[in-house]
Scaffold this motif. Structure first.
Motif, PDB file in Angstrom:
ATOM      1  N   GLY A   1     -83.256  -4.392  -6.586  1.00  0.00           N
ATOM      2  CA  GLY A   1     -84.407  -3.920  -5.822  1.00  0.00           C
ATOM      3  C   GLY A   1     -84.215  -4.296  -4.366  1.00  0.00           C
TER       4      GLY A   1
ATOM      5  N   PRO B   1     -79.164  -4.257 -10.591  1.00  0.00           N
ATOM      6  CA  PRO B   1     -77.872  -4.863 -10.910  1.00  0.00           C
ATOM      7  C   PRO B   1     -76.932  -3.982 -11.740  1.00  0.00           C
ATOM      8  N   GLY B   2     -77.399  -2.802 -12.111  1.00  0.00           N
ATOM      9  CA  GLY B   2     -76.490  -1.883 -12.807  1.00  0.00           C
ATOM     10  C   GLY B   2     -75.482  -1.325 -11.821  1.00  0.00           C
TER      11      GLY B   2
ATOM     12  N   ASN C   1     -74.621   2.049 -10.185  1.00  0.00           N
ATOM     13  CA  ASN C   1     -74.856   3.456  -9.876  1.00  0.00           C
ATOM     14  C   ASN C   1     -73.827   3.890  -8.834  1.00  0.00           C
ATOM     15  N   PRO C   2     -72.912   4.763  -9.215  1.00  0.00           N
ATOM     16  CA  PRO C   2     -71.772   5.074  -8.339  1.00  0.00           C
ATOM     17  C   PRO C   2     -72.153   5.458  -6.918  1.00  0.00           C
ATOM     18  N   GLN C   3     -73.296   6.156  -6.773  1.00  0.00           N
ATOM     19  CA  GLN C   3     -73.632   6.653  -5.436  1.00  0.00           C
ATOM     20  C   GLN C   3     -73.984   5.522  -4.467  1.00  0.00           C
ATOM     21  N   PHE C   4     -74.291   4.342  -5.014  1.00  0.00           N
ATOM     22  CA  PHE C   4     -74.693   3.231  -4.145  1.00  0.00           C
ATOM     23  C   PHE C   4     -73.627   2.135  -4.051  1.00  0.00           C
TER      24      PHE C   4
ATOM     25  N   ILE D   1     -71.358  -7.062 -16.105  1.00  0.00           N
ATOM     26  CA  ILE D   1     -72.434  -6.138 -16.509  1.00  0.00           C
ATOM     27  C   ILE D   1     -72.167  -4.707 -16.044  1.00  0.00           C
TER      28      ILE D   1
ATOM     29  N   TYR E   1     -75.700  -1.564  -2.685  1.00  0.00           N
ATOM     30  CA  TYR E   1     -76.854  -1.844  -1.839  1.00  0.00           C
ATOM     31  C   TYR E   1     -78.136  -1.257  -2.428  1.00  0.00           C
ATOM     32  N   GLN E   2     -78.004  -0.523  -3.502  1.00  0.00           N
ATOM     33  CA  GLN E   2     -79.157   0.061  -4.185  1.00  0.00           C
ATOM     34  C   GLN E   2     -78.724   0.348  -5.622  1.00  0.00           C
TER      35      GLN E   2
ATOM     36  N   LEU F   1     -66.863  -0.090 -13.436  1.00  0.00           N
ATOM     37  CA  LEU F   1     -67.255   0.365 -12.098  1.00  0.00           C
ATOM     38  C   LEU F   1     -67.524  -0.774 -11.137  1.00  0.00           C
TER      39      LEU F   1
END
Lengths: 282, 393
Positions: free
Chosen positions: B259, B318-319, B321-324, B128, B314-315, B132
């Motif tokens: 979440g 389930p997508g 997000n590169p920053q997390f 999914i 960690y945040q 990344l």
């Protein structure tokens, strides 16, 4: 007649606006190439991020354009979410923003991290990401982000007036807007139990940390008075009066605002601080 | 179970008989389970057909599998360099995990405890997150290599997920994995169409209407969304990949948050093997993750869970997000999906606390694991989990 024409025109422009996502083309930026675009409407978001769609749907999602962009030899992905309102776009942004290297670069509500630039402008939440995290790619990420923002009209964000107070200037970047369990879980899990069992609310939450003050404040509006009363009772909150307030060391201090919302503080609150904050409301 | 290979002896007719007879009140389950189901009803959750799933007798392969409550965690700080997993290190981490889990003298012996050369073995991946944050090629390649070394023929190995095209997008292509079958429930043709010449979804042929998860929640999808859901209504059908094509399944999720909870073993299966999932997230997110795993095609075929925690998040899950996204440099391995999830949950929670995302554990995050434990799928109580932690490198 004039009114009819006005309605027809406004509907026409709304439809046109809805169909025009602020996406980039090969002419948008020098050096751009091989743009591919995918569009996702309403429930179509399931097809893109499956369970990740929940959060966006909770805030009120309308449309997503995903663009894969190649700029000066680097690959980027841009997600352009059109939400139901500027507040919804800000809400998503507010729970996505985290440890910004820089903020306020191209717009009031934006945030740069090594791999990503996010922003909320008008009804749009945008995310542009690169794959390397390198400074050069960060610059290009910013450049792409700016190109998107230039295609979006500014809309004034309708946030509660109390947050405009100057004593919150240093903290305001931490403001979050949530109106459901997923926003809360993603943005301020600490209050998850407080809101369990409630929906149909809008909560603007701001942790404040300065040499003088350390508390979390929230402006919470429920759709109906019964919900508000149930929230107060369930969490054993005591409604205080602004007039005559002398300060509190209780875990929670709660007030009703003139517009029918709840003003909730967690942490010690002095009379001086409250006076300064409520000045905004008068 | 597969009509070709049906150890429970339950065919379509028997399943429908059970379904017709089934009601929560009629369930002949142990008393605690009755309480669990009654409690689920009391919470005003939409009714489901979990009671039917629980009537199928367990087999020797049923969850929690051969090593209930046992989890191996192998860490190696050198497993990711410049945001890319290092294949040789990952291979060694997996070897150590398998030996520690089984106590076998050799790696081949460890693998044949779970899979046999004559069996069709599916690796359930999670693509999914795209390039990344999908199941890493280094873990998948290591699993395949070790199975080949244990005598499993290449033609008996299948890489699969709900969406074949997402596997391709994440680099799981025939070119990258020659000789290995790659498939999904939801398919597109070479022209990018979800529909065949007769105007039917290709996915229709991939679903097994004999096996379904019923929930009193209506799925309604527009034409654009339907290819991703296959069908609407109140039934979610199991994929034939799971019910008919495979004998064994190795579950390879990623160490991700959802979440304040996680999306690991149970979620990768619960939402990965059925259709019409969009309707389930809002009211039955945790219940679906647990309950779908109680149906024999999942419960009796998933023999091993390997959590790819080399890179995770960690945040923002389930997508992706590169920053997390972060490097956990970890593999978690076990037959008990609940125990593995529980350990993974602890790792993600600790990271979230370190990063200031949350200050403390929240019951909501653990609820689906506790429910899965009550349904007999494994161990959710950390105190009862035998964790073998190994640090390499």
């Amino acid at each position: 007649m004039k009114l009819t024409l006005l309605i027809i025109l406004s509907v026409f422009f709304t439809v046109v606006y809805a169909q025009e996502a602020p996406i980039l083309t090969d002419n948008s930026l020098a050096g751009i190439e091989n743009i591919t675009t995918r569009n996702f409407d309403q429930n179509g978001l399931w097809g893109y991020i499956n369970g990740g769609a929940d959060l966006y749907l909770e805030y009120g999602f309308k449309q997503l354009a995903v663009q894969d962009i190649r700029l000066e030899g680097s690959e980027f992905k841009a997600d352009i979410y059109r939400m139901v309102s500027a507040e919804a776009a800000f809400g998503i942004f507010s729970v996505s923003r985290f440890r910004c290297m820089a903020a306020g670069l191209h717009y009031y509500h934006d945030c740069l991290t090594p791999y990503q630039y996010i922003a909320a402008k008008g009804n749009y939440y945008i995310s542009v990401s690169n794959t390397s995290g390198e400074p050069l790619d960060q610059e290009k990420t910013l450049k792409i982000g700016k190109a998107f923002l230039n295609k979006i009209d500014h809309v004034v964000l309708q946030r509660p007036g109390i947050f405009e107070n100057k004593i919150l200037n240093e903290s305001r970047d931490g403001l979050k807007m949530v109106h459901g369990p997923l926003g809360l879980q993603n943005g301020f899990i600490h209050w998850d139990r407080l809101f369990t069992g409630f929906d149909n609310y809008e909560a603007w939450i701001l942790p404040v940390a300065s040499p003088e003050n350390k508390f979390t404040m929230a402006w919470i509006r429920f759709d109906d008075e019964n919900q508000l009363q149930r929230f107060v009772e369930k969490n054993a909150l005591v409604l205080a009066e602004v007039s005559g307030f002398t300060g509190s060391d209780e875990k929670f201090t709660t007030f009703r605002t003139e517009d029918g919302a709840l003003l909730l503080f967690e942490g010690p609150l002095t009379k001086a601080t409250l006076d300064q904050l409520t000045d905004t409301l008068n | 179970m597969s009509k070709k290979h049906n150890p429970t002896g339950l065919d379509r007719r028997n399943f429908f008989k059970l379904a017709a007879a089934g009601s929560l009140g009629a369930l002949m389950a142990p008393s605690p389970l009755k309480n669990v189901l009654a409690q689920a009803q009391a919470n005003e959750k939409p009714a489901t057909n979990i009671a039917e799933a629980l009537k199928f007798p367990k087999t020797e392969n049923s969850m929690p599998g051969r090593f209930p409550g046992r989890v191996v965690q192998v860490l190696n700080e050198k497993s990711v360099v410049n945001e890319k997993p290092v294949k040789s290190v990952v291979y060694e981490m997996l070897s150590e995990s398998m030996l520690q889990l089984t106590g076998a003298a050799t790696l081949a012996e460890a693998w044949v405890m779970f899979v046999q050369p004559h069996e069709k073995i599916g690796l359930k991946l999670n693509p999914i997150g795209g390039k990344l944050l999908s199941t890493s090629h280094e873990v998948v390649e290591s699993v395949i290599e070790q199975m080949l070394e244990a005598g499993i023929p290449k033609e008996n190995i299948v890489l699969w997920d709900r969406r074949e095209f997402q596997l391709h997008e994440a680099g799981f292509t025939p070119e990258a994995y020659p000789g290995i079958a790659i498939t999904g429930t939801e398919k597109k043709d070479a022209d990018g169409s979800y529909y065949n010449k007769e105007g039917k979804l290709y996915s229709e042929e991939m679903i097994d209407r004999d096996w379904y998860y019923f929930a009193e929640v209506e799925g309604e999808y527009d034409d654009y969304t339907l290819p991703y859901m296959v069908n609407g209504g109140k039934y979610s059908y199991f994929t034939k990949i799971c019910t008919q094509e495979l004998d064994k399944i190795i579950n390879i999720p990623i160490l991700k948050n959802a979440g304040a909870s996680i999306t690991l073993c149970l979620k990768n299966l619960g939402y990965g093997v059925i259709t019409n999932t969009g309707r389930l997230h809002a009211q039955l997110w945790g219940e679906t993750s647990a309950e779908v795993c109680c149906f024999p095609p999942v419960r009796d075929k998933v023999v091993l869970n390997i959590v790819d925690g080399l890179r995770g998040c960690y945040q923002g899950g389930p997508g992706a997000n590169p920053q997390f996204i972060c490097n956990y440099n970890t593999l978690l391995v076990g037959t008990d999906p609940v125990a593995v999830d529980r350990i993974g949950y602890g790792i993600v929670l600790q990271k979230r606390i370190e990063e200031g995302i949350q200050q403390e554990d929240t019951p909501r995050g653990r609820a689906f694991m506790e429910y899965a434990a009550e349904l007999g799928l494994g161990e959710a109580n950390q105190e009862n989990i035998e964790l073998k932690k190994v640090v390499l490198g």
